[in-house]
Design a protein around this motif. Structure first.
Motif, PDB file in Angstrom:
ATOM      1  N   ALA A   1     -91.178  20.001   5.597  1.00 44.46           N
ATOM      2  CA  ALA A   1     -90.745  20.963   5.024  1.00 44.46           C
ATOM      3  C   ALA A   1     -90.555  22.185   6.054  1.00 44.46           C
ATOM      4  CB  ALA A   1     -91.430  21.549   3.860  1.00 44.46           C
ATOM      5  N   ALA A   2     -91.191  22.001   7.336  1.00 40.03           N
ATOM      6  CA  ALA A   2     -91.679  23.128   7.390  1.00 40.03           C
ATOM      7  C   ALA A   2     -90.665  23.253   9.079  1.00 40.03           C
ATOM      8  CB  ALA A   2     -93.226  23.641   8.095  1.00 40.03           C
ATOM      9  N   GLU A   3     -90.084  21.781   8.668  1.00 40.19           N
ATOM     10  CA  GLU A   3     -89.975  21.930  10.442  1.00 40.19           C
ATOM     11  C   GLU A   3     -88.536  22.687  10.706  1.00 40.19           C
ATOM     12  OE1 GLU A   3     -87.013  18.483  10.603  1.00 40.19           O
ATOM     13  OE2 GLU A   3     -88.792  17.138  11.268  1.00 40.19           O
ATOM     14  N   GLU A   4     -88.374  22.878  12.645  1.00 36.70           N
ATOM     15  CA  GLU A   4     -87.094  23.825  12.365  1.00 36.70           C
ATOM     16  C   GLU A   4     -85.861  23.650  12.589  1.00 36.70           C
ATOM     17  OE1 GLU A   4     -87.050  24.643  16.656  1.00 36.70           O
ATOM     18  OE2 GLU A   4     -87.966  26.801  16.569  1.00 36.70           O
ATOM     19  N   LYS A   5     -85.457  24.188  11.883  1.00 38.89           N
ATOM     20  CA  LYS A   5     -83.680  24.100  11.520  1.00 38.89           C
ATOM     21  C   LYS A   5     -82.719  24.864  12.352  1.00 38.89           C
ATOM     22  CE  LYS A   5     -84.448  22.715   6.991  1.00 38.89           C
ATOM     23  NZ  LYS A   5     -85.935  22.624   6.407  1.00 38.89           N
ATOM     24  N   GLU A   6     -81.673  23.332  12.731  1.00 39.90           N
ATOM     25  CA  GLU A   6     -80.505  24.463  12.936  1.00 39.90           C
ATOM     26  C   GLU A   6     -79.264  25.119  11.800  1.00 39.90           C
ATOM     27  OE1 GLU A   6     -78.816  22.582  16.078  1.00 39.90           O
ATOM     28  OE2 GLU A   6     -79.493  22.824  17.613  1.00 39.90           O
ATOM     29  N   THR A   7     -79.011  26.159  12.433  1.00 39.97           N
ATOM     30  CA  THR A   7     -78.017  26.751  11.330  1.00 39.97           C
ATOM     31  C   THR A   7     -76.656  26.983  12.470  1.00 39.97           C
ATOM     32  OG1 THR A   7     -79.753  28.134  10.432  1.00 39.97           O
ATOM     33  CG2 THR A   7     -77.344  28.906  10.438  1.00 39.97           C
ATOM     34  N   HIS A   8     -75.853  26.545  11.935  1.00 37.76           N
ATOM     35  CA  HIS A   8     -74.445  26.240  12.574  1.00 37.76           C
ATOM     36  C   HIS A   8     -73.602  27.513  11.574  1.00 37.76           C
ATOM     37  CE1 HIS A   8     -75.296  22.414  15.121  1.00 37.76           C
ATOM     38  NE2 HIS A   8     -75.715  23.013  14.468  1.00 37.76           N
ATOM     39  N   ALA A   9     -73.109  28.643  12.046  1.00 37.13           N
ATOM     40  CA  ALA A   9     -72.361  29.294  11.769  1.00 37.13           C
ATOM     41  C   ALA A   9     -71.124  29.816  11.801  1.00 37.13           C
ATOM     42  CB  ALA A   9     -73.292  30.856  11.473  1.00 37.13           C
ATOM     43  N   PHE A  10     -70.165  30.538  11.098  1.00 42.05           N
ATOM     44  CA  PHE A  10     -68.877  30.307  11.708  1.00 42.05           C
ATOM     45  C   PHE A  10     -68.440  32.077  11.664  1.00 42.05           C
ATOM     46  CE2 PHE A  10     -67.003  28.216   8.267  1.00 42.05           C
ATOM     47  CZ  PHE A  10     -66.186  28.670   7.967  1.00 42.05           C
ATOM     48  N   GLU A  11     -68.075  33.110  11.677  1.00 40.80           N
ATOM     49  CA  GLU A  11     -67.602  34.302  11.149  1.00 40.80           C
ATOM     50  C   GLU A  11     -66.352  34.163  10.153  1.00 40.80           C
ATOM     51  OE1 GLU A  11     -67.427  37.385  13.863  1.00 40.80           O
ATOM     52  OE2 GLU A  11     -67.305  38.600  12.309  1.00 40.80           O
ATOM     53  N   ILE A  12     -66.467  35.242   9.302  1.00 36.04           N
ATOM     54  CA  ILE A  12     -64.990  35.225   8.638  1.00 36.04           C
ATOM     55  C   ILE A  12     -64.735  36.808   8.293  1.00 36.04           C
ATOM     56  CG2 ILE A  12     -64.883  32.912   7.271  1.00 36.04           C
ATOM     57  CD1 ILE A  12     -65.421  34.810   4.765  1.00 36.04           C
ATOM     58  N   ASP A  13     -63.245  36.827   8.372  1.00 39.91           N
ATOM     59  CA  ASP A  13     -62.275  38.104   8.124  1.00 39.91           C
ATOM     60  C   ASP A  13     -63.595  38.562   6.821  1.00 39.91           C
ATOM     61  OD1 ASP A  13     -61.113  39.813   7.935  1.00 39.91           O
ATOM     62  OD2 ASP A  13     -58.819  38.983   7.578  1.00 39.91           O
ATOM     63  N   PRO A  14     -63.540  39.863   6.666  1.00 39.43           N
ATOM     64  CA  PRO A  14     -64.433  40.418   5.447  1.00 39.43           C
ATOM     65  C   PRO A  14     -63.296  40.784   4.917  1.00 39.43           C
ATOM     66  CG  PRO A  14     -64.366  41.759   7.742  1.00 39.43           C
ATOM     67  CD  PRO A  14     -63.606  40.250   8.003  1.00 39.43           C
ATOM     68  N   ALA A  15     -61.879  39.986   4.982  1.00 39.24           N
ATOM     69  CA  ALA A  15     -60.975  40.950   3.921  1.00 39.24           C
ATOM     70  C   ALA A  15     -60.593  39.044   3.204  1.00 39.24           C
ATOM     71  CB  ALA A  15     -59.490  41.622   4.740  1.00 39.24           C
ATOM     72  N   GLN A  16     -61.470  38.748   4.145  1.00 41.01           N
ATOM     73  CA  GLN A  16     -60.793  37.327   3.278  1.00 41.01           C
ATOM     74  C   GLN A  16     -62.192  36.745   1.963  1.00 41.01           C
ATOM     75  OE1 GLN A  16     -58.451  35.451   3.786  1.00 41.01           O
ATOM     76  NE2 GLN A  16     -57.109  37.502   4.568  1.00 41.01           N
ATOM     77  N   VAL A  17     -62.965  37.433   2.417  1.00 41.09           N
ATOM     78  CA  VAL A  17     -64.262  36.535   2.277  1.00 41.09           C
ATOM     79  C   VAL A  17     -63.449  36.384  -0.022  1.00 41.09           C
ATOM     80  CG1 VAL A  17     -66.618  37.397   0.929  1.00 41.09           C
ATOM     81  CG2 VAL A  17     -65.587  38.766   3.290  1.00 41.09           C
ATOM     82  N   GLU A  18     -63.910  37.193  -0.363  1.00 40.18           N
ATOM     83  CA  GLU A  18     -63.045  36.580  -1.577  1.00 40.18           C
ATOM     84  C   GLU A  18     -62.572  35.604  -1.934  1.00 40.18           C
ATOM     85  OE1 GLU A  18     -62.493  39.950  -4.991  1.00 40.18           O
ATOM     86  OE2 GLU A  18     -61.655  37.888  -6.566  1.00 40.18           O
ATOM     87  N   ASN A  19     -61.878  35.405  -0.821  1.00 39.43           N
ATOM     88  CA  ASN A  19     -60.889  33.996  -1.211  1.00 39.43           C
ATOM     89  C   ASN A  19     -61.627  32.902  -0.255  1.00 39.43           C
ATOM     90  OD1 ASN A  19     -58.306  35.516  -2.033  1.00 39.43           O
ATOM     91  ND2 ASN A  19     -57.542  36.098   0.597  1.00 39.43           N
ATOM     92  N   VAL A  20     -62.088  33.290   0.716  1.00 43.02           N
ATOM     93  CA  VAL A  20     -63.517  32.416   1.009  1.00 43.02           C
ATOM     94  C   VAL A  20     -63.750  31.283   0.148  1.00 43.02           C
ATOM     95  CG1 VAL A  20     -64.689  30.866   2.528  1.00 43.02           C
ATOM     96  CG2 VAL A  20     -62.917  32.744   3.273  1.00 43.02           C
ATOM     97  N   LYS A  21     -64.963  32.967  -0.704  1.00 45.72           N
ATOM     98  CA  LYS A  21     -65.671  32.052  -2.114  1.00 45.72           C
ATOM     99  C   LYS A  21     -64.516  31.660  -2.871  1.00 45.72           C
ATOM    100  CE  LYS A  21     -69.249  35.500  -2.074  1.00 45.72           C
ATOM    101  NZ  LYS A  21     -69.266  37.017  -2.671  1.00 45.72           N
TER     102      LYS A  21
END
Ligand SMILES: Nc1ncnc2c1ncn2[C@@H]1O[C@H](COP(=O)(O)OP(=O)(O)OP(=O)(O)O)[C@@H](O)[C@H]1O
Length: 482
Positions: free
Chosen positions: A252-272
């Motif tokens: 559970a305490a193992e190091e984890k890799e987080t992969h991420a990408f950014e989205i246009d703030p105006a599109q947050v609700e659409n993406v959700k």
């Protein structure tokens, strides 16, 4: 909005009853917390009665959700056409545990785990406290009569659990250790289905047209898929460590890799919306990497030395800040348990401008008072915006305390109010702190969320029970229960 907004996705399969329309409530065993619990019992639970929402309420919410789509459709809740006798019959079947296979030492174990995802906890068990802490991390509390409390595993509760570092196998093995019966296969399958894809879905999301279009491609990316990759240590919520063996803890305490990408703030609700169960079905967590936000000015504000969050307040905060970022969601604490200190502590950790929304002008005054009581914020850094007080803070960053109505108001404003609301609209808020979220209708949330630009949203409430059909999915608009 800056690149510090991170979206973390967790795959779930909505097979079990939804957490919607269920009471969620904290419980604790110290004398002080028992006092608080008693208040809440009175306020929320009709003196210890089982509190499920009325059928009428459930249907109204279902109707209300037809388009916004929540997990109700996958719920095991009774159908609208059921009459009372069928209700009773089905409930009887649900409560028939005679087929469960008891373990020989069942008396020492505190849980009954049912195939439909419900879990019952014996409050008189010596392992009550550990089991309680564990269940709060993985399941939704449903009701708590004196000797037996009921919880429910839901897609949201499980994705919240894996997102704070609990491994699927850890959840299953600890549940198995605590359970009086062999864990039902349906429950094990559900846990796997709800957690298996956590953190592995970005590629899949980007195959969706709406999400692919919403993506902002940054220069600072690695690998052919162009995700930013960061490493964080997985964290286990404190309190149930004693139930885990060393191997489980290490995993559970193992190091984890987080992969991420950014989205246009105006599109947050659409993406959700694309991630909801009626579309891609990957419920989403929203996180703010406030430590690396170099775009928004810092707010010089600490907790005062006398502000010592109680253990249950600290626990709520650790769920919000578990992996070094600030996760949007809802903290549920009983009346009088000290939600103000939790809110002020969250603002002090993020140290960016904070917009605090209360239900009325009296609460605005109380919140401004609580900020000054618990934190080192200077008078000129905090202001109130109500029909009677039109204050503005000085400097680059500050705290504005106002009401939902003042922000959402669509009519003509005075010149002074117009200027202040313009500032509120234009600023990037590190934290949008929302009080009493259970009484605020969804359209009001949608309005304040669309008017303001906030990196992290924290809702505070004593209960998630829906007061009327105006309230739609808080999970979607704010985030999951933390
Ligand atoms: N960690 C703490 N140490 C000392 N006092 C605390 C702590 N947390 C809360 N309090 C006190 O407990 C009281 C209740 O706190 P608060 O008003 O924030 O509760 P609440 O959860 O917002 O209640 P309600 O739901 O009724 O609004 C306040 O007097 C507050 O100062």
């Amino acid at each position: 909005m800056s690149e510090s907004r991170k979206l973390i996705y967790a795959a779930t399969a909505a097979l079990l009853p939804s957490c919607k329309n269920r009471i969620t409530q904290r419980n604790s065993k110290t004398e002080e917390e028992k006092r608080v619990d008693r208040n809440t019992d009175k306020a929320n639970m009709g003196h210890g009665e089982r509190v499920r929402p009325s059928k009428k309420l459930k249907f109204a919410v279902k109707d209300d959700h037809r388009s916004s789509a929540v997990e109700d459709e996958n719920s095991f809740c009774l159908d609208e056409g059921d009459d009372d006798s069928r209700d009773g019959e089905k409930e009887g079947k649900r409560r028939d545990f005679s087929k469960l296979e008891l373990k020989p030492d069942h008396a020492n174990r505190p849980l009954w785990a049912c195939a439909d995802g419900r879990i019952f906890l014996e409050t008189f068990s010596p392992l009550y406290k550990q089991a309680y802490d564990f269940l709060i991390a993985i399941a939704e509390p449903v009701c708590r009569p004196e000797s037996m409390h009921e919880y429910n595993l839901t897609p949201h509760s499980l994705y919240a659990a894996v997102s704070v570092g609990l491994e699927t196998e850890t959840i299953i093995s600890v549940l198995d250790k605590l359970s009086k019966t062999k864990l039902p296969k349906e429950m094990i399958d559900f846990i796997h289905a709800s957690t298996a894809n956590y953190g592995k879905v970005l590629k899949k999301l980007l195959q969706d047209e709406v999400i692919a279009r919403a993506r902002i491609v940054s220069e600072n990316v690695h690998g052919s898929l162009g995700f930013t990759i960061s490493k964080t240590a997985g964290e286990v919520e404190t309190g149930h460590d004693g139930l885990l063996n060393e191997a489980e803890l290490a995993a559970a305490a193992e190091e984890k890799e987080t992969h991420a990408f950014e989205i246009d703030p105006a599109q947050v609700e659409n993406v959700k919306q694309r991630c909801l169960p009626n579309a891609l079905n990957y419920p989403m967590l929203e996180e703010y990497d406030f430590r690396n936000d170099t775009v928004n000015p810092d707010l010089d504000m600490e907790l005062k030395p006398h502000a010592q969050p109680r253990p249950y307040q600290e626990k709520s905060l650790s769920k919000m800040f578990g992996n070094g970022r600030a996760r949007s969601g809802i903290i549920v604490l009983p009346c009088g348990a000290g939600k103000s200190l939790v809110g002020v502590s969250a603002a002090c950790r993020i140290k960016k401008s904070c917009l605090c929304l209360a239900t009325n002008a009296v609460s605005v005054d109380q919140w401004a008072f609580q900020f000054k009581l618990w934190s080192t914020i200077r008078d000129e850094q905090i202001c109130r915006f109500t029909s009677d007080s039109k204050e503005r803070f000085h400097g680059n960053a500050g705290v504005v305390v106002t009401t939902y109505n003042m922000v959402a108001f669509g009519g003509k404003r005075s010149e002074e109010s117009e200027k202040i609301i313009e500032e509120i609209r234009n600023r990037e808020w590190g934290l949008l702190l929302m009080d009493e979220v259970h009484v605020i209708p969804a359209h009001m949330f949608r309005k304040v969320i669309s008017i303001t630009k906030s990196h992290c949203k924290l809702g505070l409430t004593a209960t998630l029970v829906r007061e009327d059909e105006r309230i739609t999915d808080l999970n979607f608009l704010i985030g999951p229960k933390l």
